[in-house]
Design an enzyme around this catalytic site. Structure first.
Site, PDB file in Angstrom:
ATOM      1  CD  GLU A   1      -3.042   1.263   2.100  1.00 22.29           C
ATOM      2  OE1 GLU A   1      -3.001   0.537   3.099  1.00 22.29           O
ATOM      3  OE2 GLU A   1      -4.020   1.976   1.818  1.00 22.29           O
TER       4      GLU A   1
ATOM      5  CG  ASP B   1      -4.998   5.884   0.155  1.00 23.12           C
ATOM      6  OD1 ASP B   1      -5.446   6.886  -0.442  1.00 23.12           O
ATOM      7  OD2 ASP B   1      -5.260   5.635   1.352  1.00 23.12           O
TER       8      ASP B   1
ATOM      9  CG  HIS C   1      -4.478  10.664  -3.749  1.00 24.65           C
ATOM     10  ND1 HIS C   1      -4.655   9.331  -4.013  1.00 24.65           N
ATOM     11  CD2 HIS C   1      -4.678  10.815  -2.411  1.00 24.65           C
ATOM     12  CE1 HIS C   1      -4.961   8.707  -2.894  1.00 24.65           C
ATOM     13  NE2 HIS C   1      -4.973   9.578  -1.908  1.00 24.65           N
TER      14      HIS C   1
END
Ligand SMILES: C[S@@+](CC[C@H](N)C(=O)[O-])C[C@H]1O[C@@H](n2cnc3c(N)ncnc32)[C@H](O)[C@@H]1O
Length: 164
Positions: free
Chosen positions: A42, A110, A113
Site C-alpha cells: 500500500e 493511496d 494522488h
C-alpha cells in the site's frame, strides 16, 4: 456489511483513512487472497490503520508493505507489517522496492494522488505484479482536480484514468 467495513467501524486503534464505499470493492477483488501468503503493497501509510486492517483481513500468512514519503511512518512497523520510506514518483526507489520483494500480489495506491505520482507508480509496479494479482488506485477523482495535475479531458489526466 463485509468484514472490512465491520473492522473499520469497530476500529479503536490507528486511524484508517478510507471512503466507506471502497469496502465492497476491496472485498470483491481481495477476498480470494484471504488466508494465503499474499503480499500487499500500500502506497500511503499516514497513521498506519489501513495496514493493520489488511493484516487482520488477510490473516497470519500475509505480508503487508507500507510505502510513505514521511520518515515518521517507519514507526508503524510491527509483525507482518514492513514500512519502506520513499517517494512513489521516484522510479529508482520503486525498482529497488520491486527487487526487494520476492512477489507482489496486490498494489494499492493511496499515496499523494497527483497525476505524475499515480502514473509513475503504475508504470513501475504494474509489470511487477503477479499475473493473478490486482492493481488498485484510489481516489481517481483527483484526475479532475487542477491542483493535482488533473482536469476534465486533460490528456495527462485522462491517460491516467484510462490506465487505472
Ligand atoms: C491518504 S494518506 C494514506 C492513508 C492510508 N492509506 C489509510 O488508508 O489510512 C496519504 C499518504 O501518502 C503519503 N504520500 C504523499 N505523497 C507521497 C509520495 N510522493 N510518495 C509516497 N507517499 C506519499 C502521505 O505522507 C500520506 O501519509
Amino acid at each position: 456489511m463485509n468484514d472490512l467495513e465491520q473492522y473499520f467501524y469497530d476500529n479503536t486503534g490507528r486511524l484508517i483513512h478510507k471512503w466507506r464505499h471502497y469496502f465492497e470493492i476491496y472485498d470483491r477483488h481481495f477476498a480470494r487472497f484471504r488466508g494465503t501468503a499474499v503480499t500487499l503493497v500500500e502506497i500511503g501509510v499516514f497513521h498506519g490503520g489501513s495496514l493493520q486492517m489488511w493484516k487482520h483481513y488477510f490473516g497470519p500468512a500475509a505480508t503487508i508493505v507500507g510505502v510513505d514519503i514521511d520518515p515518521a511512518c517507519k514507526s508503524m512497523e510491527e509483525e507482518q507489517i514492513k514500512i519502506l520510506i520513499g517517494d512513489q514518483a521516484d522510479r529508482n526507489f520503486l525498482r529497488t522496492l520491486a527487487q526487494t520483494l520476492p512477489r507482489i500480489d496486490i498494489v494499492l495506491d493511496d499515496g499523494g494522488h497527483f497525476m505524475q505520482q499515480q502514473i509513475t507508480t503504475f508504470e513501475e509496479l504494474f509489470p511487477r505484479i503477479d499475473p493473478n494479482g490486482v492493481y488498485l488506485c484510489e481516489d481517481l477523482h483527483t484526475s479532475y482536480w487542477k491542483r493535482y495535475g488533473g482536469g476534465y479531458r486533460k490528456s495527462a489526466a485522462s491517460s491516467n484514468t484510462a490506465r487505472t
